[in-house]
Design a protein around this motif. Structure first.
Motif, PDB file in Angstrom:
ATOM      1  N   ALA A 182      63.258 -25.489  -7.987  1.00 58.22           N
ATOM      2  CA  ALA A 182      64.010 -26.745  -8.101  1.00 58.22           C
ATOM      3  C   ALA A 182      63.060 -27.939  -8.161  1.00 58.22           C
ATOM      4  CB  ALA A 182      64.976 -26.888  -6.935  1.00 58.22           C
ATOM      5  N   ASN A 183      61.977 -27.889  -7.369  1.00 59.23           N
ATOM      6  CA  ASN A 183      60.988 -28.971  -7.406  1.00 59.23           C
ATOM      7  C   ASN A 183      60.238 -29.002  -8.729  1.00 59.23           C
ATOM      8  OD1 ASN A 183      61.320 -30.322  -4.890  1.00 59.23           O
ATOM      9  ND2 ASN A 183      60.314 -28.629  -3.856  1.00 59.23           N
ATOM     10  N   GLU A 184      60.005 -27.843  -9.338  1.00 61.09           N
ATOM     11  CA  GLU A 184      59.377 -27.790 -10.672  1.00 61.09           C
ATOM     12  C   GLU A 184      60.285 -28.415 -11.721  1.00 61.09           C
ATOM     13  OE1 GLU A 184      57.980 -23.971 -12.152  1.00 61.09           O
ATOM     14  OE2 GLU A 184      57.484 -23.368 -10.104  1.00 61.09           O
ATOM     15  N   LYS A 185      61.566 -28.254 -11.526  1.00 61.06           N
ATOM     16  CA  LYS A 185      62.538 -28.715 -12.508  1.00 61.06           C
ATOM     17  C   LYS A 185      62.597 -30.240 -12.591  1.00 61.06           C
ATOM     18  CE  LYS A 185      66.480 -26.510 -12.391  1.00 61.06           C
ATOM     19  NZ  LYS A 185      67.871 -26.166 -12.067  1.00 61.06           N
ATOM     20  N   THR A 186      62.366 -30.930 -11.492  1.00 62.31           N
ATOM     21  CA  THR A 186      62.522 -32.386 -11.454  1.00 62.31           C
ATOM     22  C   THR A 186      61.650 -33.108 -12.486  1.00 62.31           C
ATOM     23  OG1 THR A 186      63.168 -32.262  -9.130  1.00 62.31           O
ATOM     24  CG2 THR A 186      62.484 -34.421  -9.952  1.00 62.31           C
ATOM     25  N   PRO A 187      60.318 -32.891 -12.513  1.00 55.64           N
ATOM     26  CA  PRO A 187      59.528 -33.600 -13.529  1.00 55.64           C
ATOM     27  C   PRO A 187      59.854 -33.144 -14.954  1.00 55.64           C
ATOM     28  CG  PRO A 187      58.127 -32.114 -12.258  1.00 55.64           C
ATOM     29  CD  PRO A 187      59.475 -32.110 -11.612  1.00 55.64           C
ATOM     30  N   VAL A 188      60.273 -31.908 -15.103  1.00 51.34           N
ATOM     31  CA  VAL A 188      60.640 -31.404 -16.433  1.00 51.34           C
ATOM     32  C   VAL A 188      61.881 -32.139 -16.934  1.00 51.34           C
ATOM     33  CG1 VAL A 188      61.473 -29.348 -17.659  1.00 51.34           C
ATOM     34  CG2 VAL A 188      59.564 -29.161 -16.081  1.00 51.34           C
ATOM     35  N   LEU A 189      62.831 -32.391 -16.040  1.00 53.58           N
ATOM     36  CA  LEU A 189      64.025 -33.146 -16.414  1.00 53.58           C
ATOM     37  C   LEU A 189      63.670 -34.577 -16.786  1.00 53.58           C
ATOM     38  CD1 LEU A 189      66.538 -31.876 -13.715  1.00 53.58           C
ATOM     39  CD2 LEU A 189      66.702 -31.513 -16.188  1.00 53.58           C
ATOM     40  N   VAL A 190      62.748 -35.165 -16.050  1.00 51.48           N
ATOM     41  CA  VAL A 190      62.328 -36.537 -16.342  1.00 51.48           C
ATOM     42  C   VAL A 190      61.668 -36.610 -17.715  1.00 51.48           C
ATOM     43  CG1 VAL A 190      60.765 -38.399 -15.634  1.00 51.48           C
ATOM     44  CG2 VAL A 190      62.135 -37.197 -13.915  1.00 51.48           C
ATOM     45  N   LYS A 191      60.813 -35.629 -18.028  1.00 52.39           N
ATOM     46  CA  LYS A 191      60.129 -35.594 -19.327  1.00 52.39           C
ATOM     47  C   LYS A 191      61.075 -35.234 -20.464  1.00 52.39           C
ATOM     48  CE  LYS A 191      55.596 -34.077 -17.723  1.00 52.39           C
ATOM     49  NZ  LYS A 191      54.638 -32.958 -17.765  1.00 52.39           N
ATOM     50  N   GLY A 192      62.099 -34.450 -20.154  1.00 49.93           N
ATOM     51  CA  GLY A 192      63.002 -33.984 -21.198  1.00 49.93           C
ATOM     52  C   GLY A 192      62.455 -32.779 -21.943  1.00 49.93           C
ATOM     53  N   ASP A 193      61.612 -31.991 -21.281  1.00 47.17           N
ATOM     54  CA  ASP A 193      61.005 -30.801 -21.879  1.00 47.17           C
ATOM     55  C   ASP A 193      62.010 -29.642 -21.846  1.00 47.17           C
ATOM     56  OD1 ASP A 193      59.472 -28.658 -22.693  1.00 47.17           O
ATOM     57  OD2 ASP A 193      57.836 -29.028 -21.269  1.00 47.17           O
ATOM     58  N   VAL A 194      62.777 -29.508 -22.911  1.00 51.92           N
ATOM     59  CA  VAL A 194      63.873 -28.539 -22.948  1.00 51.92           C
ATOM     60  C   VAL A 194      63.361 -27.101 -22.886  1.00 51.92           C
ATOM     61  CG1 VAL A 194      65.835 -27.722 -24.317  1.00 51.92           C
ATOM     62  CG2 VAL A 194      65.331 -30.158 -24.205  1.00 51.92           C
ATOM     63  N   ASP A 195      62.279 -26.799 -23.556  1.00 50.69           N
ATOM     64  CA  ASP A 195      61.749 -25.432 -23.543  1.00 50.69           C
ATOM     65  C   ASP A 195      61.333 -25.015 -22.133  1.00 50.69           C
ATOM     66  OD1 ASP A 195      62.144 -25.126 -26.268  1.00 50.69           O
ATOM     67  OD2 ASP A 195      60.145 -25.879 -26.768  1.00 50.69           O
ATOM     68  N   ARG A 196      60.617 -25.876 -21.440  1.00 50.85           N
ATOM     69  CA  ARG A 196      60.199 -25.564 -20.071  1.00 50.85           C
ATOM     70  C   ARG A 196      61.411 -25.482 -19.144  1.00 50.85           C
ATOM     71  NH1 ARG A 196      58.063 -22.727 -16.672  1.00 50.85           N
ATOM     72  NH2 ARG A 196      57.302 -23.671 -14.787  1.00 50.85           N
ATOM     73  N   LEU A 197      62.386 -26.356 -19.369  1.00 52.61           N
ATOM     74  CA  LEU A 197      63.609 -26.334 -18.561  1.00 52.61           C
ATOM     75  C   LEU A 197      64.342 -25.009 -18.728  1.00 52.61           C
ATOM     76  CD1 LEU A 197      65.559 -27.809 -16.674  1.00 52.61           C
ATOM     77  CD2 LEU A 197      66.659 -28.758 -18.708  1.00 52.61           C
ATOM     78  N   ASN A 198      64.425 -24.525 -19.955  1.00 50.62           N
ATOM     79  CA  ASN A 198      65.070 -23.226 -20.192  1.00 50.62           C
ATOM     80  C   ASN A 198      64.350 -22.102 -19.463  1.00 50.62           C
ATOM     81  OD1 ASN A 198      67.242 -24.030 -21.776  1.00 50.62           O
ATOM     82  ND2 ASN A 198      66.057 -23.941 -23.661  1.00 50.62           N
ATOM     83  N   ALA A 199      63.025 -22.135 -19.465  1.00 52.42           N
ATOM     84  CA  ALA A 199      62.250 -21.104 -18.763  1.00 52.42           C
ATOM     85  C   ALA A 199      62.514 -21.161 -17.259  1.00 52.42           C
ATOM     86  CB  ALA A 199      60.761 -21.286 -19.052  1.00 52.42           C
ATOM     87  N   ILE A 200      62.576 -22.363 -16.713  1.00 51.62           N
ATOM     88  CA  ILE A 200      62.845 -22.524 -15.285  1.00 51.62           C
ATOM     89  C   ILE A 200      64.252 -22.041 -14.943  1.00 51.62           C
ATOM     90  CG2 ILE A 200      63.179 -24.240 -13.451  1.00 51.62           C
ATOM     91  CD1 ILE A 200      60.860 -25.831 -14.723  1.00 51.62           C
TER      92      ILE A 200
END
Length: 165
Positions: free
Chosen positions: A24-42
């Motif tokens: 969940a903590n990894e997801k926060t900066p990914v959401l801020v960046k809008g990195d959809v590919d990394r978000l899907n992996a998480i």
């Protein structure tokens, strides 16, 4: 030794919830960046962890039920609080109380981080909806742009220069 099974399962649950919190903590900066590919992996990783958490919870309920059956007591709730109350050994009781506190802290922190991530997702969705609404507006209503063929004020002029001159 049903209580020992419960202790083992609670240890696994604490470890798993810790990994969910890291995710969940990894997801926060990914959401801020809008990195959809990394978000899907998480999210895929999170789904696996949640499936394992469900399995562990079922195992805990079953072990708790076995514990109460061994005591001749039928519990409808199968809660950790009931297990703690049923244990007479002080060191085992303390260990269970410690596990309960640890799990409560992990779950509270996980809830806090997930609430933050949910707010970030809502903000991103609001921005997308706003962007779509801007793109879908009727350009004829716009005061800046008007399609040249729909123009009413230029007596049929198609450009900036009058080619008749």
């Amino acid at each position: 030794m049903a209580v020992q099974d419960i202790v083992r399962i609670l240890d696994e649950q604490a470890e798993l919830y810790g990994r969910l919190l890291e995710t969940a903590n990894e997801k926060t900066p990914v959401l801020v960046k809008g990195d959809v590919d990394r978000l899907n992996a998480i999210v895929q990783q999170e789904r696996k962890l949640i499936a394992r958490a469900e399995q562990l919870e079922q195992q805990r309920i079953l072990a708790t039920h076995r514990h109460f059956v061994s005591l001749g007591y039928i519990s409808r709730m199968n809660t950790l609080r009931e297990v703690i109350q049923s244990v007479n050994q002080p060191e085992l009781k303390e260990r269970l109380i410690g596990q309960q506190r640890k799990l409560s802290q992990l779950l509270e922190e996980l809830r806090r981080v997930n609430d933050l991530n949910q707010q970030l997702i809502r903000q991103a969705l609001s921005f997308v909806e706003y962007s779509i609404s801007l793109a879908m507006d009727d350009p004829a209503e716009d005061v800046v742009y008007q399609h040249p063929q729909k123009s009413t004020g230029g007596a049929g002029r198609n450009g900036i220069f009058d080619t008749r001159a």
